[in-house]
Scaffold this motif. Structure first.
Motif, PDB file in Angstrom:
ATOM      1  N   LEU A  36      19.719 -19.829  28.583  1.00 50.74           N
ATOM      2  CA  LEU A  36      19.279 -20.006  27.205  1.00 50.74           C
ATOM      3  C   LEU A  36      19.957 -21.189  26.522  1.00 50.74           C
ATOM      4  CD1 LEU A  36      19.002 -16.294  26.054  1.00 50.74           C
ATOM      5  CD2 LEU A  36      17.149 -17.948  26.334  1.00 50.74           C
ATOM      6  N   GLY A  37      21.125 -21.562  26.983  1.00 47.70           N
ATOM      7  CA  GLY A  37      21.807 -22.687  26.354  1.00 47.70           C
ATOM      8  C   GLY A  37      21.182 -24.034  26.665  1.00 47.70           C
ATOM      9  N   THR A  38      20.359 -24.109  27.719  1.00 48.24           N
ATOM     10  CA  THR A  38      19.791 -25.393  28.121  1.00 48.24           C
ATOM     11  C   THR A  38      18.268 -25.396  28.179  1.00 48.24           C
ATOM     12  OG1 THR A  38      19.997 -24.795  30.465  1.00 48.24           O
ATOM     13  CG2 THR A  38      21.835 -25.980  29.464  1.00 48.24           C
ATOM     14  N   ALA A  39      17.634 -24.236  28.218  1.00 50.47           N
ATOM     15  CA  ALA A  39      16.174 -24.172  28.329  1.00 50.47           C
ATOM     16  C   ALA A  39      15.512 -24.661  27.048  1.00 50.47           C
ATOM     17  CB  ALA A  39      15.733 -22.743  28.635  1.00 50.47           C
ATOM     18  N   GLN A  40      14.330 -25.257  27.192  1.00 47.75           N
ATOM     19  CA  GLN A  40      13.570 -25.703  26.032  1.00 47.75           C
ATOM     20  C   GLN A  40      13.086 -24.491  25.238  1.00 47.75           C
ATOM     21  OE1 GLN A  40      13.019 -28.936  25.017  1.00 47.75           O
ATOM     22  NE2 GLN A  40      14.484 -29.458  26.644  1.00 47.75           N
ATOM     23  N   ALA A  41      13.088 -24.625  23.913  1.00 46.87           N
ATOM     24  CA  ALA A  41      12.697 -23.508  23.053  1.00 46.87           C
ATOM     25  C   ALA A  41      11.282 -23.035  23.344  1.00 46.87           C
ATOM     26  CB  ALA A  41      12.830 -23.905  21.583  1.00 46.87           C
ATOM     27  N   ALA A  42      10.358 -23.971  23.576  1.00 44.67           N
ATOM     28  CA  ALA A  42       8.968 -23.589  23.859  1.00 44.67           C
ATOM     29  C   ALA A  42       8.876 -22.796  25.153  1.00 44.67           C
ATOM     30  CB  ALA A  42       8.091 -24.832  23.927  1.00 44.67           C
ATOM     31  N   PRO A 145      -1.831 -19.578  30.247  1.00 42.77           N
ATOM     32  CA  PRO A 145      -0.566 -20.023  29.635  1.00 42.77           C
ATOM     33  C   PRO A 145      -0.424 -19.478  28.217  1.00 42.77           C
ATOM     34  CG  PRO A 145      -1.689 -21.843  30.731  1.00 42.77           C
ATOM     35  CD  PRO A 145      -2.655 -20.705  30.723  1.00 42.77           C
ATOM     36  N   ALA A 146       0.787 -19.156  27.859  1.00 45.70           N
ATOM     37  CA  ALA A 146       1.030 -18.696  26.490  1.00 45.70           C
ATOM     38  C   ALA A 146       0.654 -19.804  25.510  1.00 45.70           C
ATOM     39  CB  ALA A 146       2.489 -18.306  26.311  1.00 45.70           C
ATOM     40  N   PRO A 147       0.088 -19.460  24.364  1.00 42.76           N
ATOM     41  CA  PRO A 147      -0.346 -20.485  23.398  1.00 42.76           C
ATOM     42  C   PRO A 147       0.833 -21.154  22.706  1.00 42.76           C
ATOM     43  CG  PRO A 147      -0.601 -18.294  22.466  1.00 42.76           C
ATOM     44  CD  PRO A 147      -0.173 -18.091  23.890  1.00 42.76           C
ATOM     45  N   ASP A 148       0.554 -22.276  22.056  1.00 37.49           N
ATOM     46  CA  ASP A 148       1.575 -22.944  21.253  1.00 37.49           C
ATOM     47  C   ASP A 148       1.965 -22.048  20.083  1.00 37.49           C
ATOM     48  OD1 ASP A 148       1.464 -25.164  22.887  1.00 37.49           O
ATOM     49  OD2 ASP A 148      -0.007 -26.203  21.636  1.00 37.49           O
ATOM     50  N   MET A 149       3.249 -22.025  19.797  1.00 37.11           N
ATOM     51  CA  MET A 149       3.741 -21.216  18.680  1.00 37.11           C
ATOM     52  C   MET A 149       5.067 -21.787  18.196  1.00 37.11           C
ATOM     53  SD  MET A 149       4.852 -17.861  20.910  1.00 37.11           S
ATOM     54  CE  MET A 149       4.199 -18.189  22.551  1.00 37.11           C
ATOM     55  N   ASP A 150       5.473 -21.378  17.005  1.00 35.43           N
ATOM     56  CA  ASP A 150       6.788 -21.745  16.491  1.00 35.43           C
ATOM     57  C   ASP A 150       7.805 -20.856  17.198  1.00 35.43           C
ATOM     58  OD1 ASP A 150       9.170 -22.065  15.144  1.00 35.43           O
ATOM     59  OD2 ASP A 150       8.284 -21.955  13.143  1.00 35.43           O
ATOM     60  N   PRO A 151       8.623 -21.405  18.099  1.00 34.66           N
ATOM     61  CA  PRO A 151       9.506 -20.551  18.895  1.00 34.66           C
ATOM     62  C   PRO A 151      10.582 -19.844  18.086  1.00 34.66           C
ATOM     63  CG  PRO A 151      10.029 -22.865  19.248  1.00 34.66           C
ATOM     64  CD  PRO A 151       8.765 -22.825  18.446  1.00 34.66           C
ATOM     65  N   LEU A 152      10.833 -20.299  16.864  1.00 33.81           N
ATOM     66  CA  LEU A 152      11.849 -19.667  16.029  1.00 33.81           C
ATOM     67  C   LEU A 152      11.281 -18.558  15.157  1.00 33.81           C
ATOM     68  CD1 LEU A 152      13.914 -22.732  14.761  1.00 33.81           C
ATOM     69  CD2 LEU A 152      14.400 -21.243  16.702  1.00 33.81           C
ATOM     70  N   ALA A 153       9.954 -18.537  14.992  1.00 33.42           N
ATOM     71  CA  ALA A 153       9.387 -17.606  14.015  1.00 33.42           C
ATOM     72  C   ALA A 153       8.192 -16.817  14.529  1.00 33.42           C
ATOM     73  CB  ALA A 153       8.969 -18.371  12.759  1.00 33.42           C
ATOM     74  N   ARG A 166       1.450 -14.271  16.472  1.00 36.78           N
ATOM     75  CA  ARG A 166       1.812 -13.585  15.227  1.00 36.78           C
ATOM     76  C   ARG A 166       3.253 -13.907  14.864  1.00 36.78           C
ATOM     77  NH1 ARG A 166       5.370  -9.695  16.343  1.00 36.78           N
ATOM     78  NH2 ARG A 166       5.332  -8.682  18.393  1.00 36.78           N
ATOM     79  N   ASP A 167       3.595 -13.644  13.603  1.00 31.16           N
ATOM     80  CA  ASP A 167       4.973 -13.832  13.145  1.00 31.16           C
ATOM     81  C   ASP A 167       5.865 -12.728  13.699  1.00 31.16           C
ATOM     82  OD1 ASP A 167       4.198 -16.040  11.689  1.00 31.16           O
ATOM     83  OD2 ASP A 167       3.962 -14.919   9.805  1.00 31.16           O
ATOM     84  N   LEU A 168       7.122 -13.062  13.911  1.00 34.08           N
ATOM     85  CA  LEU A 168       8.088 -12.064  14.355  1.00 34.08           C
ATOM     86  C   LEU A 168       8.298 -11.018  13.269  1.00 34.08           C
ATOM     87  CD1 LEU A 168      10.823 -14.410  15.879  1.00 34.08           C
ATOM     88  CD2 LEU A 168       9.080 -13.126  17.122  1.00 34.08           C
ATOM     89  N   THR A 169       8.495  -9.784  13.698  1.00 31.40           N
ATOM     90  CA  THR A 169       8.860  -8.735  12.753  1.00 31.40           C
ATOM     91  C   THR A 169      10.335  -8.881  12.394  1.00 31.40           C
ATOM     92  OG1 THR A 169       9.539  -7.183  14.477  1.00 31.40           O
ATOM     93  CG2 THR A 169       7.193  -7.205  13.877  1.00 31.40           C
ATOM     94  N   PRO A 170      10.781  -8.277  11.295  1.00 33.35           N
ATOM     95  CA  PRO A 170      12.214  -8.328  10.964  1.00 33.35           C
ATOM     96  C   PRO A 170      13.081  -7.783  12.094  1.00 33.35           C
ATOM     97  CG  PRO A 170      10.954  -7.561   9.067  1.00 33.35           C
ATOM     98  CD  PRO A 170       9.992  -7.634  10.218  1.00 33.35           C
ATOM     99  N   GLU A 171      12.607  -6.743  12.790  1.00 34.13           N
ATOM    100  CA  GLU A 171      13.382  -6.182  13.892  1.00 34.13           C
ATOM    101  C   GLU A 171      13.502  -7.185  15.037  1.00 34.13           C
ATOM    102  OE1 GLU A 171      11.875  -3.197  11.259  1.00 34.13           O
ATOM    103  OE2 GLU A 171      10.787  -4.703  12.429  1.00 34.13           O
ATOM    104  N   GLU A 172      12.421  -7.904  15.325  1.00 31.06           N
ATOM    105  CA  GLU A 172      12.462  -8.913  16.383  1.00 31.06           C
ATOM    106  C   GLU A 172      13.341 -10.086  15.987  1.00 31.06           C
ATOM    107  OE1 GLU A 172       8.097  -8.387  18.509  1.00 31.06           O
ATOM    108  OE2 GLU A 172       8.252  -9.434  16.593  1.00 31.06           O
ATOM    109  N   GLN A 173      13.255 -10.503  14.728  1.00 29.77           N
ATOM    110  CA  GLN A 173      14.077 -11.618  14.266  1.00 29.77           C
ATOM    111  C   GLN A 173      15.560 -11.325  14.453  1.00 29.77           C
ATOM    112  OE1 GLN A 173      12.692 -12.039  10.241  1.00 29.77           O
ATOM    113  NE2 GLN A 173      11.127 -13.539  10.782  1.00 29.77           N
TER     114      GLN A 173
END
Length: 257
Positions: A36-42, A145-153, A166-173
């Motif tokens: 996780l420290g080196t992998a691309q966010a996408a 392939p998984a679709p494009d998404m905001d990897p942080l949200a 979809r947007d992340l739930t508060p529990e997932e965040q």
């Protein structure tokens, strides 16, 4: 491994992300884990989406298998005697209701050819030919392939036929491995000026900074540092049309995070 053990796939104290797939009908990790420290966010976000899809597909098979085991048992009594001593009452038997529901679930699943194929593979049932020499191959995972998404949200759900972002739930965040770094409480005036200049929001050559025409802000701008909760910063943000999230990102950038 059962489906509930997959989760997001994060392990090793949050350092690694398993890359799950389905082999022989069961969840397996044939590919190396991501660091996780080196992998691309996408890449991380797409892997998590696939991991969750694997868990959902296997969970559905597990539910049908459990229903098959229950339905294969003798029917429980439809009613039971309950109530306090001396006042027995007849009531519906929950075990019987569960037994009936299991049979209904099996009936509903019988028409799902893909699910039945997966169940046969999981059960190790030898494939039959179709009379023309064509033998059924073991079920294998085949996802677009998984679709494009905001990897942080955002994440993506697989509904059996398509991805839905979809947007992340508060529990997932709260457990998301791609959370942005914390917002620093304070940055230096120089750091903030450089971060704003990098976004073309400020000319760092202009020593007489006039961001909003607010003279109190101009005076405050000359201080050595700026606090994230400063009302002067809020005034500056409003004058530049920046959201709170924009200011958080600018503070992270200013601090080199």
């Amino acid at each position: 491994m059962r489906s509930e053990g997959i989760g997001l796939g994060v392990y090793g104290g949050g350092r690694y992300l398993s890359v799950w797939s389905i082999v022989g009908g069961y969840p397996r990790c044939p590919s190396p884990a991501l660091v996780l420290g080196t992998a691309q966010a996408a890449q991380v976000a797409a892997t998590i989406a696939v991991n969750r899809a694997v868990a959902a597909i296997c969970a559905r098979a597990e539910v049908v298998e459990a229903a098959a085991r229950l339905a294969a048992t003798d029917a429980p009594p439809e009613t039971i005697i309950t109530g306090p001593d001396g006042e027995p009452e007849e009531a519906a038997n929950p075990a019987y209701a569960a037994w009936v529901a299991a049979g209904q679930l099996l009936d509903d699943a019988a028409g799902d050819d893909d699910l039945q194929h997966l169940l046969r593979t999981r059960a190790g049932i030898p494939p039959d030919g179709d009379g023309e020499g064509v033998v059924e191959q073991p079920w294998s995972l085949s996802l677009p392939p998984a679709p494009d998404m905001d990897p942080l949200a955002q994440t993506a759900d697989w509904d059996g036929s398509a991805w839905a972002v979809r947007d992340l739930t508060p529990e997932e965040q709260a457990i998301w491995p791609l959370r942005p770094p914390p917002v620093p409480a304070t940055v230096t005036r120089v750091q903030l000026r450089l971060a704003l200049a990098a976004r073309n929001l400020l000319d760092i050559v202009d020593s007489a900074v006039t961001l909003t025409g607010d003279m109190e802000l101009v005076e405050r701008w000359g201080a050595a540092s700026m606090e994230r909760d400063s009302p002067h910063l809020a005034s500056m943000a409003a004058g530049l049309g920046l959201t709170a999230g924009d200011v958080d990102d600018i503070f992270r950038q200013a601090a080199g995070l």
